[in-house]
Design an enzyme around this catalytic site. Structure first.
Site, PDB file in Angstrom:
ATOM      1  CG  ASP A 196      -2.422   4.362  -1.901  1.00 26.44           C
ATOM      2  OD1 ASP A 196      -3.091   4.104  -2.920  1.00 26.44           O
ATOM      3  OD2 ASP A 196      -2.481   3.661  -0.869  1.00 26.44           O
ATOM      4  CG  ASP A 245      -2.471  -0.220  -2.705  1.00 24.48           C
ATOM      5  OD1 ASP A 245      -2.371   0.929  -2.246  1.00 24.48           O
ATOM      6  OD2 ASP A 245      -3.196  -1.095  -2.187  1.00 24.48           O
ATOM      7  CG  ASP A 253      -5.764   1.111  -1.277  1.00 25.26           C
ATOM      8  OD1 ASP A 253      -4.919   2.022  -1.210  1.00 25.26           O
ATOM      9  OD2 ASP A 253      -5.744   0.106  -0.535  1.00 25.26           O
ATOM     10  CB  SER A 284      -0.960  -0.025   1.197  1.00 27.51           C
ATOM     11  OG  SER A 284      -1.887   1.038   1.136  1.00 27.51           O
TER      12      SER A 284
END
Length: 450
Positions: A244, A246, A248, A102
């Site tokens: 960000d 990834d 999400d 993440s």
């Protein structure tokens, strides 16, 4: 054991290669397959990765472990976490693994695990069992699985642009957006997203690069704001956003380059799309403006704990349409309660394009309270701090939904330990800036002593 440090409340995450490495990925794949077998879930395992340097190698060994257990692999390649969720919902595999850490720094990597019905495994459901299975010897299956590749990105993009197409107004062709993909896995999707909705954009860092050379992968870090603020000003853009690593989480900025808290953007979305009587939930660290909007809509807002491992379940049980976290996660009933930065962007751009006001003015009504923003501290003794604060603020209305919240007639605060980083997070909100500064100073003095 090292497993205790990398199994988090929401996912598996650690430093590569000291904590997360190829050997671990191989073992995790076998344990995950054993877990799926225990749950009597047949079918393939779907796999995707973010742009991190270590992701291809970790994926190779994870796939090896799955294939040896006799299960097939559906490889969606580099993807965002929301695209991964969408792919799993469409394909309905036995389970899936998204390789990502993440918003964590480049030296981290990890795994988000899902079941075929869309259930995200977390610290209460699934992950504890898999951690135990990792400690057992799991032998190879009788058959060897096969690998196939699929691309669900076009279907996903058609899905996420729907809110924009339903709400877009007459300004849609006049808007200019500065879009920052942060060298994560969102760049290609963003390019196609803007092509589909016909909104002008200036791209920043759309090229995937796991070294994240231009700014940290966390859009809440101040270092991540420098370039986008400059471009918004230089190009006289109407708004901007950062996604960000990834894909999400999304953080919005207005035309003045001011970073907007996600609870304020959430307030806008609630005010515009909520129908009378719809239920509302919000995080313990989010603004009271959410309660005000819910009251105006003839319903109540319930505070809940922070964390993507728990929010979808709560939303599903209470039939919640939309929910946003302070951290920039936006969850939607229409997306099976998963989070999607592009779906949030689609709603925001659609609503904004139907307004004559600048973005800052559109959001100003929802900024009636003075707010500290999220303040982060490294505290060694959380339990000791909690007991001290409970005693000092015992005359306030205390809640322990997530950490400690103490509420007074003209101000409140929440302090809680982070589930993803070794930090304590504090948010203070008050009816005036004067009250905020006074109470903030008191709390900071207490934290300094500890």
């Amino acid at each position: 054991m090292i497993y205790n440090s990398i199994f988090k409340d929401y996912d598996i995450r650690g430093i590569y290669p000291a904590e997360i490495n190829e050997e671990f990925a191989y073992g995790l794949a076998k344990a995950f397959c054993a877990f799926l077998e225990e749950k009597k879930l047949s079918g393939p395992v779907i796999v995707g990765t973010d742009a991190r340097i270590s992701s291809p190698s970790l994926k190779e060994f994870f796939i090896k472990g799955v294939l040896e257990q006799g299960r097939d692999i559906i490889d969606i390649g580099m993807a965002t976490s929301p695209l991964f969720y969408f792919s799993a919902l469409k394909e309905k595999p036995a389970g899936g693994a998204m390789l990502t850490a993440s918003h964590n720094p480049k030296e981290y990597n990890g795994f988000k695990l899902v079941l075929g019905d869309g259930g995200l495994l977390n610290g209460k459901i699934g992950l504890p069992e898999i951690k135990k299975l990792l400690e057992k010897e799991i032998f190879a299956g009788k058959n060897f699985g096969q690998v196939s590749s699929k691309d669900f990105s076009e279907e996903y993009l058609e899905f996420v642009v729907k809110p924009f197409k339903m709400t877009a107004g007459k300004r849609k062709n006049d808007i200019l957006v500065v879009a920052d993909a942060g060298n994560g896995s969102s760049g290609l999707l963003l390019k196609k997203f803007f092509e589909k909705i016909g909104v002008k954009h200036y791209p920043l860092f759309f090229e995937p690069d796991g070294n994240f050379p231009n700014h940290p992968p966390d859009p809440l870090k101040k270092e991540s704001w420098k370039q986008i603020k400059k471009e918004i000003a230089a190009r006289k853009a109407d708004l901007g956003f950062i996604i960000d690593a990834d894909g999400d989480r999304i953080i919005f900025l207005d035309e003045q380059g001011d970073v907007l808290r996600s609870d304020i953007v959430y307030a806008l979305l609630l005010d515009k799309i909520l129908e009378s009587g719809d239920k509302v939930v919000f995080g313990v660290n989010s603004s009271k403006i959410i309660e005000d909007i819910a009251k105006n809509k003839g319903t109540k807002a319930e505070r809940i704990r922070v964390g993507r491992g728990f929010i979808p379940e709560i939303m599903k049980k209470q039939d919640i349409k939309i929910m946003a976290e302070y951290s920039g996660h936006y969850y939607f009933k229409e997306f099976s309660y998963f989070d999607s930065s592009l779906l949030a962007l689609s709603y925001v751009l659609g609503l904004f394009s139907d307004q004559e006001k600048p973005f800052s003015e559109l959001l100003r009504p929802y900024q009636k309270y003075a707010n500290s923003g999220e303040l982060n501290f490294r505290i060694q003794d959380w339990d000791g701090l909690l007991e001290k604060l409970k005693e000092i603020y015992k005359d306030g209305e205390q809640r322990f939904i997530d950490g400690l919240s103490a509420e007074y007639p003209d101000w409140w605060f929440n302090i809680r330990p982070s589930k993803t980083e070794p930090l304590v997070r504090l948010v203070i909100e008050a009816n005036s800036q004067e009250i905020l500064e006074r109470e903030k100073a008191k709390l900071l003095n207490i934290l300094k002593v500890l």
